[in-house]
Design an enzyme around this catalytic site. Structure first.
Site, PDB file in Angstrom:
ATOM      1  N   VAL A  18       0.825  -1.209   0.000  1.00 25.06           N
ATOM      2  CA  VAL A  18       0.000   0.000   0.000  1.00 25.06           C
ATOM      3  C   VAL A  18       0.858   1.258   0.000  1.00 25.06           C
ATOM      4  CG1 VAL A  18      -1.713   1.330   1.299  1.00 25.06           C
ATOM      5  CG2 VAL A  18      -1.907  -1.169   1.162  1.00 25.06           C
ATOM      6  N   ASP A  36      10.322   3.160   6.388  1.00 23.26           N
ATOM      7  CA  ASP A  36      10.016   1.783   6.746  1.00 23.26           C
ATOM      8  C   ASP A  36      11.012   1.331   7.801  1.00 23.26           C
ATOM      9  OD1 ASP A  36       8.224  -0.583   5.233  1.00 23.26           O
ATOM     10  OD2 ASP A  36       9.906  -1.337   6.404  1.00 23.26           O
ATOM     11  N   ARG A  41      14.469  -3.336   3.289  1.00 23.60           N
ATOM     12  CA  ARG A  41      13.458  -2.828   2.359  1.00 23.60           C
ATOM     13  C   ARG A  41      13.927  -1.498   1.771  1.00 23.60           C
ATOM     14  NH1 ARG A  41       9.725  -3.516  -1.509  1.00 23.60           N
ATOM     15  NH2 ARG A  41       7.798  -2.314  -1.217  1.00 23.60           N
ATOM     16  N   THR A  87      -2.259  -4.295   9.466  1.00 24.22           N
ATOM     17  CA  THR A  87      -3.133  -4.500  10.625  1.00 24.22           C
ATOM     18  C   THR A  87      -3.626  -5.949  10.583  1.00 24.22           C
ATOM     19  OG1 THR A  87      -4.878  -3.440   9.292  1.00 24.22           O
ATOM     20  CG2 THR A  87      -3.893  -2.132  11.050  1.00 24.22           C
ATOM     21  N   THR A 122      -6.340  -0.687   7.412  1.00 22.15           N
ATOM     22  CA  THR A 122      -7.691  -1.150   7.707  1.00 22.15           C
ATOM     23  C   THR A 122      -7.872  -1.351   9.206  1.00 22.15           C
ATOM     24  OG1 THR A 122      -7.806  -2.273   5.577  1.00 22.15           O
ATOM     25  CG2 THR A 122      -9.401  -2.933   7.250  1.00 22.15           C
ATOM     26  N   CYS A 262      -6.557  -9.039   3.400  1.00 23.62           N
ATOM     27  CA  CYS A 262      -7.779  -8.222   3.467  1.00 23.62           C
ATOM     28  C   CYS A 262      -9.029  -9.049   3.760  1.00 23.62           C
ATOM     29  CB  CYS A 262      -7.962  -7.458   2.145  1.00 23.62           C
ATOM     30  SG  CYS A 262      -6.785  -6.112   1.920  1.00 23.62           S
ATOM     31  N   ARG A 333       1.170 -13.581   2.360  1.00 22.67           N
ATOM     32  CA  ARG A 333       0.604 -13.305   3.679  1.00 22.67           C
ATOM     33  C   ARG A 333      -0.749 -13.992   3.838  1.00 22.67           C
ATOM     34  NH1 ARG A 333       0.532  -6.930   3.691  1.00 22.67           N
ATOM     35  NH2 ARG A 333      -0.041  -7.388   1.538  1.00 22.67           N
TER      36      ARG A 333
END
Length: 426
Positions: A18, A36, A41, A87, A122, A262, A333
Site C-alpha cells: 500500500v 520503513d 526494504r 493491521t 484497515t 484483506c 501473507r
C-alpha cells in the site's frame, strides 16, 4: 488554522503493497519521505527494485522528489503524514494493533503544530480517533483539532492487479474537521485521477473500508457452502454457477480459499468492534468459519480423489502448484494454501510446492518449507492447481498432467482447466 497545499512535505510510514505506490505517486509531485522500519526494504528500494512487484524500476525513477529512510528523525520535516502499516489478526482472530501503535508513537515524536496525519490501514470503526489519536496527543503534547489534525482514507490496493492502479481507483477520504477533510481530499485529488469520495466522518470511512471485504467474504462463504452441498448432490458447482449466471443480476462469485491480508482479516476487525459494543455478529462470523474451514475441506476432497484412483496417501508424492494468496502476485501473507499443504502432510504424504511468483527465502522464513523451483516430470501421484497463475494456465492440461505419474490425480482448486480435464475440482 489554514492549510497550504503548496507547502506540502509528505511522509509515508510503511512501504509495503500500500505505502510504496502511494509514496511514488506523491513523490512525482511533492517532497516525500518514504519510511520503513526494515533497512533491507529501504536498501532494495534505493537500488530501484521492489520485491512486491507493485512498482516498476521506471516508476521508482519517475518519483524524483521521493527519498527512502529507516531513520524516523528524517520524518521531522514533513507536515502531512500517511500511515500504511499492516493491521493483522492474531491466533485468536483478534486485531493486532501493534504496528499501528508503533507508527503512531513514531509520529508523536515528530508531530508539530499544523501537521496532518492520515491513516490508511484497515481498522474497525472508531480506531483512528479512539486508539491512534490518544497516542499522538500523549507523545506530542499537542491537542487534536487545535494543534494537529487527522483523517482516514482507506487503501484499495489490489496486489498483482495491473489494471486497477492507485491513481485509477476512486479514493474515499475524511478528516477530523470540515476544513481538514477538505484539505485531505484536495491533497489526494492531486494524485488520484479517478477522483475522490468525501465521507461525512472518519468512522464512516473506516466502516466503508471494512465492509468492502466483509461483503466479499460473506458472498464467497455462501458459494463455498453451496459447493459442499453440490458435491453431495453429485453435480458440478461451476456448471450450476454458469447456469445461474445467465440471470442478469446474479453475482459472479466462485468457491475457493479465502486468504490474504484483506478478505480473510478485515471481517474480524468489524466483529471485534461489534462484540465490544455487546453485539455478536452472526452472519459475518458464520462466513468466516466456512471460509477458514475450506482448506480442510479441500484436503479431504483431494484424499478422496486419491483413494478413488487407488492412490494411497501414505508416502504419496503431491505437487502443489501455487502458494501465493492470489494469482500473478508474490504475496504469501495469510495464504490458505499452506493449510492444505499441512493437512495433506498429516496423512503421511510428501509435499512439493512450486510457485514461480513468490520469494523462496520469505516462504522458508514464514512457513518453514522449501519451494521446488523445477518440479520433475512424471514424478507425482497428485498434482493440485492451487493458484491460477497465468504461467500455470499457459501449461494447459497436457503440461500440468506431465508432472504426474501415469496413474495420478489432477485436482483443480481454481477452475484453471475444464471439468473434463481434471479428476476433481472444488
Amino acid at each position: 488554522m489554514s492549510f497550504d497545499i503548496n507547502k506540502l512535505h509528505i511522509g509515508v510510514i510503511g512501504l509495503g503493497y500500500v505505502g510504496l505506490p502511494l509514496a511514488v505517486e506523491f513523490g512525482k509531485r511533492y517532497a516525500t519521505v518514504g519510511f520503513d522500519v526494515k533497512p533491507e526494504r529501504i536498501a532494495e528500494l534505493e537500488q530501484g527494485s521492489d520485491s512486491t512487484l507493485e512498482v516498476s524500476s521506471d516508476e521508482l525513477g519517475e518519483a524524483t522528489e521521493l527519498r527512502f529512510t529507516s531513520d524516523a528523525s528524517a520524518l521531522a520535516g514533513c507536515n502531512f503524514y500517511i500511515v500504511t502499516v499492516p493491521t493483522p489478526i492474531g491466533d485468536s482472530n483478534r486485531p493486532i494493533l501493534t504496528p499501528l501503535k508503533r507508527a503512531s508513537e513514531t509520529l508523536a515524536g515528530v508531530l508539530k503544530k499544523g501537521d496532518v496525519v492520515v491513516y490508511e490501514s484497515t481498522v474497525y470503526p472508531g480506531a483512528t480517533e479512539e486508539y491512534c489519536v490518544p497516542i499522538l496527543e500523549q507523545g506530542s503534547a499537542l491537542k487534536l483539532n487545535e494543534d494537529f489534525f487527522v483523517g482516514y482514507s482507506p487503501e484499495r490496493i489490489n496486489p498483482g492487479d495491473k489494471e486497477h492502479r492507485l491513481p485509477s481507483i476512486l479514493k474515499v477520504t475524511s478528516g477530523s474537521t470540515p476544513a481538514a477533510a477538505d484539505f485531505i481530499d484536495a491533497v489526494y485529488c492531486t494524485v488520484i485521477t479517478a477522483g475522490t469520495y468525501r465521507a461525512s466522518s472518519i468512522k464512516v470511512a473506516e466502516a466503508a473500508k471494512v465492509i468492502e471485504n466483509t461483503q466479499r467474504d460473506v458472498n464467497i462463504a455462501l458459494i463455498n457452502e453451496l459447493a459442499m452441498i453440490f458435491e453431495r448432490v453429485g453435480i458440478d458447482t461451476e456448471e450450476v454457477l454458469e447456469a445461474a449466471g445467465s440471470k442478469w443480476n446474479f453475482l459472479p462469485f466462485r468457491p475457493g480459499l479465502v486468504g490474504g491480508h484483506c478478505i480473510g482479516v478485515d471481517p474480524y476487525y468489524l466483529a471485534y468492534k461489534a462484540q465490544q459494543l455487546g453485539y455478536h455478529p452472526q452472519m459475518i462470523l458464520a462466513g468466516r468459519r466456512i471460509n477458514d474451514d475450506m482448506s480442510l475441506y479441500v484436503a479431504t476432497r483431494i484424499i478422496k480423489s486419491m483413494l478413488a484412483k487407488g492412490v494411497q496417501p501414505l508416502n504419496a508424492r503431491i505437487l502443489i502448484l501455487g502458494l501465493a494468496f492470489k494469482e500473478n502476485c508474490p504475496d504469501v501473507r495469510n495464504t490458505k494454501v499452506i493449510d492444505v499443504v499441512r493437512e495433506l502432510s498429516s496423512y503421511g504424504a510428501s509435499i512439493d510446492v512450486h510457485d514461480p511468483w513468490v520469494d523462496a527465502g520469505e516462504v522458508k522464513k514464514e512457513y518453514g518449507i522449501e519451494l521446488v523451483s523445477d518440479p520433475k516430470k512424471g514424478a507425482y501421484d497428485v498434482v493440485v492447481i492451487a493458484v491460477a497463475h497465468d504461467k500455470f494456465k499457459a501449461l494447459g492440461e497436457k503440461g500440468i498432467r506431465a508432472f504426474g505419474k501415469k496413474t495420478s490425480v489432477l485436482y483443480d482448486i481454481k477452475y484453471v482447466l475444464p471439468s473434463a480435464a481434471v479428476d476433481d475440482r472444488l
